[in-house]
Scaffold this active site. Structure first.
Site, short mmCIF file in Angstrom:
data_model
loop_
_atom_site.label_atom_id
_atom_site.label_comp_id
_atom_site.label_asym_id
_atom_site.label_seq_id
_atom_site.Cartn_x
_atom_site.Cartn_y
_atom_site.Cartn_z
N SER A 145 -12.83 27.13 -9.95
CA SER A 145 -14.14 27.69 -9.59
C SER A 145 -14.18 29.13 -10.09
O SER A 145 -13.13 29.77 -10.22
CB SER A 145 -14.31 27.67 -8.07
OG SER A 145 -15.35 28.55 -7.66
N TYR A 158 -11.20 29.74 0.30
CA TYR A 158 -11.54 28.87 -0.84
C TYR A 158 -11.24 29.58 -2.16
O TYR A 158 -10.64 29.00 -3.08
CB TYR A 158 -13.01 28.49 -0.74
CG TYR A 158 -13.55 27.70 -1.92
CD1 TYR A 158 -13.30 26.34 -2.05
CD2 TYR A 158 -14.32 28.33 -2.91
CE1 TYR A 158 -13.80 25.62 -3.12
CE2 TYR A 158 -14.83 27.61 -3.98
CZ TYR A 158 -14.57 26.26 -4.08
OH TYR A 158 -15.07 25.55 -5.15
N LYS A 162 -8.60 28.55 -5.16
CA LYS A 162 -8.98 28.30 -6.56
C LYS A 162 -8.25 29.24 -7.52
O LYS A 162 -7.97 28.87 -8.67
CB LYS A 162 -10.49 28.42 -6.71
CG LYS A 162 -11.27 27.31 -5.97
CD LYS A 162 -10.91 25.92 -6.50
CE LYS A 162 -11.80 24.84 -5.91
NZ LYS A 162 -11.51 23.50 -6.47
#
Ligand SMILES: NC(=O)c1ccc[n+]([C@@H]2O[C@H](COP(=O)([O-])OP(=O)(O)OC[C@H]3O[C@@H](n4cnc5c(N)ncnc54)[C@H](OP(=O)(O)O)[C@@H]3O)[C@@H](O)[C@H]2O)c1
Length: 255
Positions: A145, A158, A162
């Site tokens: 991401s 998160y 990533k």
């Protein structure tokens, strides 16, 4: 178009039941690959497997939770038994149950996100690489991401997961190159899926995202599939350890 042909190849796409994973699975099948889709919910997977067989390819739907090592082992050994080889792995299944500052995040949120988004990618790659090494060829594609390159507000854990995926990609690429196995990552910006609804469904976040994009819009799942096809195929035979950003030109200075 032979460079992009996947005829005779076998692919696994995790999180293949919807969104980006489904779009990638269908694109690989259109290019000639047999495609196994895996996620937690079998009925959704079976519908995608039906779409793949309608394209004239073999497919299999396998229920597997990417935070559970026994599910991962079962997934990879079943594909090996049923298809005899694994040429392409797309690690795509991802999760993010929280939208909050890191300081407020609980340990169990950290553990869950890291288990699925990072440890899951590691364990599937390790199991699949054992088969790819015997074939002396393979392509592993990790869906990371833009959050792995620059922290996203409210998505701290998160984003860390990533960033880990991007470094896992480089570390694996370094180890596996001598077996002719390439490992690369995709770093999408906001793509309109169920997963990112908290972003594109919020008018203020949507406005900011669109304004900072050179193309003036968010992306669709099918727009990630072309880069996945490139990395899966011989068109990218000299590319490894790289991360391709697909964010509508956000850093291009749209004004
Ligand atoms: N959409 C975006 O804006 C965006 C941007 C950058 C990166 N990404 C990344 O793209 C990937 C796909 O996301 P998406 O946007 O396509 O989301 P999505 O449409 O919600 O799809 C998520 C997929 O992951 C599966 N999944 C979720 N948790 C799982 C688990 N514990 N074990 C196995 N499978 C699981 C889901 O199926 P089940 O529910 O059946 O398990 C589903 O197939 C993720 O890695 C995400 O981080 C998305």
């Amino acid at each position: 178009m032979d460079l992009f042909s996947l005829a005779g190849r076998v692919a696994i796409v995790t999180g293949g039941s919807r969104g980006i994973g489904r779009a990638i699975a269908l694109a690989l099948a259109e290019a000639g690959a047999d495609v196994v889709v895996a996620s937690r919910k079998l009925p959704d997977l079976e519908s995608v497997a039906g779409e793949i067989t309608a394209l004239g390819r073999r497919s299999l739907a396998i229920a597997a939770h990417m935070g559970r090592s026994e599910d991962i082992e079962n997934l990879v050994s079943t594909v090996r038994q049923e298809f005899g080889r694994i040429d392409i792995l797309v690690n795509n299944a991802g999760t993010n149950p929280v939208f909050e500052p890191l300081l407020k995040s609980e340990e169990r949120a950290w553990d869950h996100i890291m288990n699925v988004n990072l440890k899951g990618y590691f364990l599937v790659s390790q199991a699949v690489a054992r088969t790819m090494i015997t074939q002396k060829k393979g392509s592993i594609i990790n869906v990371a991401s833009v959050g792995g390159l620059r922290p996203l507000i409210g998505l701290g854990i998160y984003s860390v997961s990533k960033a880990g995926v991007i470094m896992l990609t480089r570390a694996l690429a370094g180890e596996l190159g001598k077996y002719n196995i390439r490992v690369n990552a995709l770093a999408p910006g906001v793509i309109q899926t169920r997963f990112s609804e908290a972003l594109w469904g919020n008018p203020e976040i949507l406005r900011r995202t669109v304004e900072s994009s050179a193309l003036g819009r968010i992306g669709q799942p099918e727009e990630i599939a072309g880069a996945a096809l490139y990395l899966a195929s011989d068109a990218s035979s000299y590319v490894s350890g790289q991360t391709i950003v697909l964010n509508g030109g956000e850093a291009a200075g749209a004004g």
